[in-house]
Design an enzyme around this catalytic site. Structure first.
Site, PDB file in Angstrom:
ATOM      1  N   ARG A  51     106.548   8.914 -69.940  1.00 34.13           N
ATOM      2  CA  ARG A  51     105.481   7.919 -70.033  1.00 34.13           C
ATOM      3  C   ARG A  51     104.081   8.516 -70.030  1.00 34.13           C
ATOM      4  O   ARG A  51     103.235   8.153 -70.857  1.00 34.13           O
ATOM      5  CB  ARG A  51     105.564   6.912 -68.865  1.00 34.13           C
ATOM      6  CG  ARG A  51     106.519   5.791 -69.088  1.00 34.13           C
ATOM      7  CD  ARG A  51     107.143   5.407 -67.777  1.00 34.13           C
ATOM      8  NE  ARG A  51     107.989   6.504 -67.360  1.00 34.13           N
ATOM      9  CZ  ARG A  51     109.249   6.658 -67.771  1.00 34.13           C
ATOM     10  NH1 ARG A  51     109.794   5.761 -68.517  1.00 34.13           N
ATOM     11  NH2 ARG A  51     109.960   7.714 -67.410  1.00 34.13           N
ATOM     12  N   ARG A 101      99.818  18.133 -66.067  1.00 36.31           N
ATOM     13  CA  ARG A 101     100.813  17.876 -65.006  1.00 36.31           C
ATOM     14  C   ARG A 101     101.366  19.223 -64.563  1.00 36.31           C
ATOM     15  O   ARG A 101     101.721  20.063 -65.399  1.00 36.31           O
ATOM     16  CB  ARG A 101     101.948  16.989 -65.505  1.00 36.31           C
ATOM     17  CG  ARG A 101     103.084  16.896 -64.493  1.00 36.31           C
ATOM     18  CD  ARG A 101     104.108  15.857 -64.861  1.00 36.31           C
ATOM     19  NE  ARG A 101     103.571  14.519 -64.699  1.00 36.31           N
ATOM     20  CZ  ARG A 101     104.298  13.400 -64.855  1.00 36.31           C
ATOM     21  NH1 ARG A 101     105.580  13.491 -65.186  1.00 36.31           N
ATOM     22  NH2 ARG A 101     103.761  12.221 -64.680  1.00 36.31           N
TER      23      ARG A 101
HETATM   24  N1   CP Z   1     105.341   7.300 -64.268  1.00 36.58           N
HETATM   25  C1   CP Z   1     105.449   8.563 -64.719  1.00 36.58           C
HETATM   26  O1   CP Z   1     104.702   9.466 -64.299  1.00 36.58           O
HETATM   27  O2   CP Z   1     106.456   8.747 -65.631  1.00 36.58           O
HETATM   28  P1   CP Z   1     106.755  10.091 -66.401  1.00 36.58           P
HETATM   29  O3   CP Z   1     107.252  11.093 -65.354  1.00 36.58           O
HETATM   30  O4   CP Z   1     107.795   9.768 -67.417  1.00 36.58           O
HETATM   31  O5   CP Z   1     105.482  10.591 -66.995  1.00 36.58           O
END
Ligand code: CP
Length: 302
Positions: A51, A101
């Site tokens: 996401r 990230r």
């Molecule tokens: N909510 C969220 O951070 O999802 P992802 O890990 O898929 O990015």
């Protein structure tokens, strides 16, 4: 906000948060606008994501910008031993803003201090995930009509769940009543409880929520974060501790909404998906509008 990094939700004033939510409403009405033409956004994902990465990339595409980056560190020169310092200093030369990230807590703050461009924290270990929080706030305000005086149940892995740490800090600005539901092994860390205590805010801790579910305005379910456990046996003990099922929602408030940052594993049964109180897929969609707003705010684009 121009040229600011977004590492912690506390990097934003309440006024700045509300400005981003209002901007996001505009993008929900008109998602395709060429506001990022000529801009390059780097997405550096040292940890898996569906996401966050794809909604950021969708946001950039809809705004006419370009993306560079990687979806896993194994395709970058990190595998040759390059440090985060050198990676960030290099990538800063190629883009106007970095979305990162990383599994290490504090890595986003470190990156923001050495990058020549704004850095957005897309999740640093178990610490914070501020852009998730902004889309959560957007979803809460949209469904409840307000952020004020709500009773929020936060359920699951409150120890390692970075989304709940950022959400709790943000919602503390709107006189929220917090109910933390977690097994003893995954309780909200003391530093975050102290954060609320210093503000004079109420929070209640429970091991179960079936008896009190009728009080909730928002139930924020979370996944037990398998990847943060050093001992797999400890994970096995708690992995299915809470499973929300449709029948549990019978005596809940009409305006209750179920949120989840996703991905889910077992903590929301699929029979909840058909219930109009389930909001997690719409919440994920709100991530595109909110991230469009965040990008424009940090790049100073009106
Ligand atoms: N909510 C969220 O951070 O999802 P992802 O890990 O898929 O990015």
């Amino acid at each position: 906000m121009k040229n600011k990094s977004l590492v912690s939700i506390d990097d934003l004033t309440t006024d700045e948060i509300l400005k981003i939510l209002n901007l996001a409403e505009g993008f929900e009405k008109e998602p395709v606008q060429r506001l990022l033409e000529g801009k390059v956004i780097a997405t550096l994902f040292f940890e898996p994501s569906t996401r966050t990465r794809l909604s950021f990339e969708s946001a950039v595409n809809r705004l006419g910008g370009k993306i560079v980056g990687f979806a896993e560190a194994s395709t970058s020169s990190v595998t040759k031993g390059e440090t985060l310092n050198d990676t960030i200093r290099t990538v800063s030369n190629y883009c106007d803003l970095i979305v990162m990230r990383h599994p290490v807590e504090g890595s986003a703050r470190f990156a923001s201090e050495i990058a020549g461009v704004p850095v957005i924290n897309a999740g640093d270990g178990a610490n914070q995930h501020p852009t998730q929080t902004l889309l959560d706030l957007y979803s809460i305000r949209k469904t409840q009509g307000t952020l004020d005086n709500l009773n929020i149940f936060i359920v699951g892995d409150l120890k390692y769940g970075r989304t709940v740490h950022s959400l709790m800090m943000a919602m503390s600005r709107w006189n929220t009543t917090f109910n933390f539901i977690a097994p003893d092994e995954l309780k909200m860390p003391d530093e975050f409880k102290l954060y609320l205590e210093n503000l004079g805010l109420r929070y209640y801790e429970h091991n179960d929520f079936t008896e009190i579910i009728s009080r909730a305005d928002i139930i924020y379910m979370t996944r037990v974060q398998k990847e943060r456990f050093s001992d797999p046996i400890e994970y096995e003990k708690v992995k299915n501790v809470y499973v929300l099922k449709d029948k549990m929602l019978r005596n809940t408030k009409p305006n209750l909404r179920i949120l989840h940052p996703l991905p889910r594993v077992n903590e929301i049964h699929t029979d909840v998906d058909r219930n109009p109180k389930a909001y997690y897929f719409e919440q994920a969609l709100n991530g595109v509008y909110t991230r469009q707003a965040i990008l424009c705010a940090l790049l100073g684009i009106k």
